[in-house]
Design a protein around this motif. Sequence first.
Motif, PDB file in Angstrom:
ATOM      1  N   ASP A 124      -6.062  -0.045  17.313  1.00 37.20           N
ATOM      2  CA  ASP A 124      -6.349   0.679  16.075  1.00 37.20           C
ATOM      3  C   ASP A 124      -7.526  -0.011  15.397  1.00 37.20           C
ATOM      4  OD1 ASP A 124      -6.429   1.694  13.416  1.00 37.20           O
ATOM      5  OD2 ASP A 124      -4.326   2.281  13.563  1.00 37.20           O
ATOM      6  N   ALA A 125      -8.619   0.749  15.218  1.00 31.04           N
ATOM      7  CA  ALA A 125      -9.912   0.137  14.919  1.00 31.04           C
ATOM      8  C   ALA A 125     -10.158  -0.194  13.457  1.00 31.04           C
ATOM      9  CB  ALA A 125     -11.042   1.027  15.435  1.00 31.04           C
ATOM     10  N   PHE A 126      -9.200   0.051  12.570  1.00 31.63           N
ATOM     11  CA  PHE A 126      -9.375  -0.462  11.212  1.00 31.63           C
ATOM     12  C   PHE A 126      -8.070  -0.386  10.443  1.00 31.63           C
ATOM     13  CE2 PHE A 126     -10.544  -0.530   6.718  1.00 31.63           C
ATOM     14  CZ  PHE A 126     -11.374  -1.648   6.701  1.00 31.63           C
ATOM     15  N   ILE A 127      -7.606  -1.543  10.014  1.00 30.29           N
ATOM     16  CA  ILE A 127      -6.443  -1.659   9.137  1.00 30.29           C
ATOM     17  C   ILE A 127      -6.911  -2.354   7.873  1.00 30.29           C
ATOM     18  CG2 ILE A 127      -4.194  -2.736   8.824  1.00 30.29           C
ATOM     19  CD1 ILE A 127      -4.120  -0.408  10.758  1.00 30.29           C
ATOM     20  N   GLY A 128      -6.819  -1.653   6.738  1.00 31.35           N
ATOM     21  CA  GLY A 128      -7.346  -2.183   5.488  1.00 31.35           C
ATOM     22  C   GLY A 128      -6.304  -2.638   4.492  1.00 31.35           C
ATOM     23  N   LYS A 129      -5.010  -2.304   4.754  1.00 32.75           N
ATOM     24  CA  LYS A 129      -3.952  -2.642   3.799  1.00 32.75           C
ATOM     25  C   LYS A 129      -2.748  -3.219   4.533  1.00 32.75           C
ATOM     26  CE  LYS A 129      -5.102   1.209   0.682  1.00 32.75           C
ATOM     27  NZ  LYS A 129      -4.593   2.456   0.069  1.00 32.75           N
ATOM     28  N   ARG A 130      -2.093  -4.158   3.886  1.00 31.78           N
ATOM     29  CA  ARG A 130      -0.874  -4.737   4.456  1.00 31.78           C
ATOM     30  C   ARG A 130       0.182  -3.653   4.661  1.00 31.78           C
ATOM     31  NH1 ARG A 130       1.773  -9.781   4.779  1.00 31.78           N
ATOM     32  NH2 ARG A 130       3.756  -9.374   5.829  1.00 31.78           N
ATOM     33  N   GLU A 131       0.211  -2.674   3.765  1.00 29.81           N
ATOM     34  CA  GLU A 131       1.214  -1.608   3.886  1.00 29.81           C
ATOM     35  C   GLU A 131       1.082  -0.834   5.196  1.00 29.81           C
ATOM     36  OE1 GLU A 131       0.673  -2.608  -0.383  1.00 29.81           O
ATOM     37  OE2 GLU A 131      -0.695  -2.156   1.280  1.00 29.81           O
ATOM     38  N   GLU A 132      -0.126  -0.762   5.739  1.00 35.49           N
ATOM     39  CA  GLU A 132      -0.321  -0.062   7.011  1.00 35.49           C
ATOM     40  C   GLU A 132       0.315  -0.839   8.163  1.00 35.49           C
ATOM     41  OE1 GLU A 132      -4.559   1.858   5.479  1.00 35.49           O
ATOM     42  OE2 GLU A 132      -4.562   0.234   6.951  1.00 35.49           O
ATOM     43  N   ILE A 133       0.190  -2.156   8.119  1.00 35.89           N
ATOM     44  CA  ILE A 133       0.850  -2.985   9.132  1.00 35.89           C
ATOM     45  C   ILE A 133       2.361  -2.873   8.982  1.00 35.89           C
ATOM     46  CG2 ILE A 133       1.020  -5.284  10.131  1.00 35.89           C
ATOM     47  CD1 ILE A 133      -1.661  -5.952   8.821  1.00 35.89           C
ATOM     48  N   ASP A 134       2.822  -2.883   7.733  1.00 42.10           N
ATOM     49  CA  ASP A 134       4.254  -2.742   7.471  1.00 42.10           C
ATOM     50  C   ASP A 134       4.786  -1.440   8.074  1.00 42.10           C
ATOM     51  OD1 ASP A 134       3.995  -5.073   5.998  1.00 42.10           O
ATOM     52  OD2 ASP A 134       4.067  -4.067   4.044  1.00 42.10           O
ATOM     53  N   ALA A 135       4.001  -0.358   7.967  1.00 37.45           N
ATOM     54  CA  ALA A 135       4.439   0.931   8.495  1.00 37.45           C
ATOM     55  C   ALA A 135       4.556   0.886  10.017  1.00 37.45           C
ATOM     56  CB  ALA A 135       3.468   2.028   8.068  1.00 37.45           C
ATOM     57  N   TYR A 136       3.599   0.257  10.657  1.00 33.31           N
ATOM     58  CA  TYR A 136       3.700   0.076  12.108  1.00 33.31           C
ATOM     59  C   TYR A 136       4.982  -0.678  12.459  1.00 33.31           C
ATOM     60  CZ  TYR A 136      -0.870   1.515  14.068  1.00 33.31           C
ATOM     61  OH  TYR A 136      -1.945   2.216  14.520  1.00 33.31           O
ATOM     62  N   ALA A 137       5.208  -1.802  11.776  1.00 32.38           N
ATOM     63  CA  ALA A 137       6.369  -2.634  12.079  1.00 32.38           C
ATOM     64  C   ALA A 137       7.670  -1.867  11.852  1.00 32.38           C
ATOM     65  CB  ALA A 137       6.336  -3.897  11.224  1.00 32.38           C
ATOM     66  N   ALA A 138       7.719  -1.079  10.779  1.00 32.11           N
ATOM     67  CA  ALA A 138       8.933  -0.315  10.488  1.00 32.11           C
ATOM     68  C   ALA A 138       9.194   0.724  11.577  1.00 32.11           C
ATOM     69  CB  ALA A 138       8.806   0.360   9.118  1.00 32.11           C
ATOM     70  N   ALA A 139       8.141   1.373  12.043  1.00 28.87           N
ATOM     71  CA  ALA A 139       8.311   2.376  13.094  1.00 28.87           C
ATOM     72  C   ALA A 139       8.766   1.729  14.403  1.00 28.87           C
ATOM     73  CB  ALA A 139       6.998   3.128  13.310  1.00 28.87           C
ATOM     74  N   ILE A 140       8.237   0.550  14.710  1.00 27.14           N
ATOM     75  CA  ILE A 140       8.659  -0.160  15.917  1.00 27.14           C
ATOM     76  C   ILE A 140      10.108  -0.606  15.785  1.00 27.14           C
ATOM     77  CG2 ILE A 140       8.303  -2.267  17.254  1.00 27.14           C
ATOM     78  CD1 ILE A 140       5.265  -1.934  16.551  1.00 27.14           C
ATOM     79  N   ALA A 141      10.456  -1.160  14.636  1.00 27.11           N
ATOM     80  CA  ALA A 141      11.828  -1.641  14.418  1.00 27.11           C
ATOM     81  C   ALA A 141      12.843  -0.509  14.529  1.00 27.11           C
ATOM     82  CB  ALA A 141      11.928  -2.309  13.045  1.00 27.11           C
ATOM     83  N   ALA A 142      12.444   0.686  14.120  1.00 28.86           N
ATOM     84  CA  ALA A 142      13.347   1.836  14.157  1.00 28.86           C
ATOM     85  C   ALA A 142      13.374   2.519  15.520  1.00 28.86           C
ATOM     86  CB  ALA A 142      12.937   2.842  13.080  1.00 28.86           C
ATOM     87  N   GLY A 143      12.616   2.000  16.481  1.00 26.70           N
ATOM     88  CA  GLY A 143      12.572   2.616  17.805  1.00 26.70           C
ATOM     89  C   GLY A 143      11.768   3.896  17.862  1.00 26.70           C
TER      90      GLY A 143
END
Length: 539
Positions: free
Chosen positions: A227-246
Motif C-alpha cells: 500500500d503506497a501511502f499511509i498517512g494516519k495511524r488510524e489507517e494502520i489500526d483499520a488494517y490490524a482490526a480487519a486482520i484480527a477479525a479474519g
Amino acid sequence: MATGGTVFLNATVRTLDPANPLASAVLARDGKIVAVGDAAELRRQAAGAREVDLGGATVLPGFIESHNHFLFAGIAFTQVDVRADKVASIGDLQNLLRKRALETERGGWVIGRGYDQTLLAENRHPTRHDLDEVTPEHPSVIFHISYHALVANSMALELAGLDRNTPDDPGGEILRDEHGDPTGVLTEDAMRIVQRVMPAMDAAGMRTAIHAARDQFLPTGVSAVHDAFIGKREEIDAYAAAIAAGELPIRAYLMIAPELYDGELEGQTGDLGGLYGIPPGRLFAGPVKMLQDGAIQAYTAALTQPYYDAPDRYGVKIYDPAVLTEKVVYHHARGRQIAIHGNGDAAIDDILDAYEAAITAHPRSDHRHRIEHCQTARQDQLERMARLGVTASVFSNHLWYFGDRHISRFLGPERAFRMEPLASMTALGIRWGLHSDCPVTEVDPLLSIWLAVNRRTSSGQQIGETERVSVEQALRGFGPDSAYLMFQEHNHGTLVAGQYADMVVLGGDPVADPEGIKDIPVKATVVAGEIVWEEPLAG
C-alpha cells in the motif's frame, strides 16, 4: 514422517526458484510450504494430509502487487465513477454527478473519481462552473484519473477558503481563468487545500473500504500488497482490526508518511504483529514514502524536456531539490528504507541526487531505496540506479491505458517507446516489481505481466519492443523481485520450503502462451495454505 497439512497436486507448479523451477505438487502445513515435488513423494512425507486436486492447473507464487493504494481504492470504489469508459463528455459526467446529488442529503459531499480531460469530447478539464450546474446544494469534487489533480465546485472552494487571493502552492498549481479566478482545478500539493475540509473516514468506513478492496484484489490472485501511502495511524489500526477479525487474508506492506514515522510510529518498522497482537507475517511498516512529482497524464510529472503537445510545460516538482535531499539524508541516517514517487526524468534526477548524498554521508550496503513508477528513466539514470543499489516499482499498466496518448500527445514517440525500461533495468541488474497503482488502473497482475512481455497499447500499437522482457522475468516482478523490494524475499515470492504457502492457481500457463497471458483465468487464490478465493462454479 510428519502428518497433516495439505497437498496441492495435479498441477504445473512454476516455483520461480531457479534451483527447482518445476514441480507437480506442493505440501503446505501451518501456513508455510513444507516441500515441493511430485505428489507421490509428498504423500509419503505427510501421511493423512488433505489433498486438493487442481485438475492440471498452473500454480505460481501468490502475486505480490508492489504499488497500489489498497485502502484508498476501497474508498474510491464508493465514489461516482466518471472514468472514460463511463463518460464521453462533460455532459455525461454531469449526469452522473446529478444522479448522486439527488441521492445525497443536502449539504453532503458528492465525490467522483477518474475523469480524464484528454478523453472528454471537450478536450478540457471540467470546471467549478460545470460542477455547480449539477451540485448547487452540495460541495463536490472529482478526482483526475491520475489522482494528481482534482476539480472542486464553488461550494467546496468556499468551505476551503480558496479564492482569487489564495497564493499558488510551490508544489502544486491553482488553475485560474483569464480574470484570475480559480477554475476549480487544483494539482498536486494545491489539492490539499480542499482535501483538508473533505469528510474524514471513520474506523467503520475504513473497514468497509478494506473489504471492498479485498473483494477486488483476491480474484486477481493477489496475496500481498504494498500500500503506497499511509498517512494516519488510524489507517494502520483499520488494517490490524480487519486482520484480527479474519476479514483480510492479504498480507499488507505499508509505505508510511514521514510525519507518521517521526510521530506515532517512531521506532516501529517491519512486522507489526507484536504491536497489534495479530499473527506475524500479516502487517508490516515499510519504507518512508515521499513524492517528487506528479503524473504524466496530468502534465505534472517533472520532465527535463517539455511535454510533446505542450512545449511550455515541464511538470511540477513537489520539493525544492535541496529540501528533498535534506529529508532523504535524515531518514536514511535513521536506517529507514525510502520510496519516492518519480515519473518524470527531472524528478528522477532529484531523487538520485538525494539518494547519493545520503548514501555518501551514511554508507549502508543494503538500503534498497526505491523509485516508484520510474517511467521515463534515461539510460544514464538507470546506470546510476544500478551503481547506487536503487530498486524500482514499475507501472507497466501505463503502456496499455495511456500508451497511445504518450506517443501522440504527452511524450512523443521517442520517449514513449522507452517508457517503463524493464529490459534495460534487467540488463543492469536493477531489481524491479510491477504494479497497477490501483485505483489509477485496475488491479490485474496478468495484464501487467502481459504488458511487460508484449508492450502493446490498448489500440494494439507496439510501444518500445526493445524493452520487452521474458515471461519468466515478468513473473518475478510479481514474485521474488517484488518481495525483494520489501526485504521479504526470504518469506515469499517463490514456492520453496519454509516460505509462506501463498499461491495463485491459473487456468493456463503463462510461459506456454506469452500472447495470451492477459486472458488466462484465475481459478483460486491461496494464502497460508488456505484457499481464500476460488472461481465461482458456472451457473
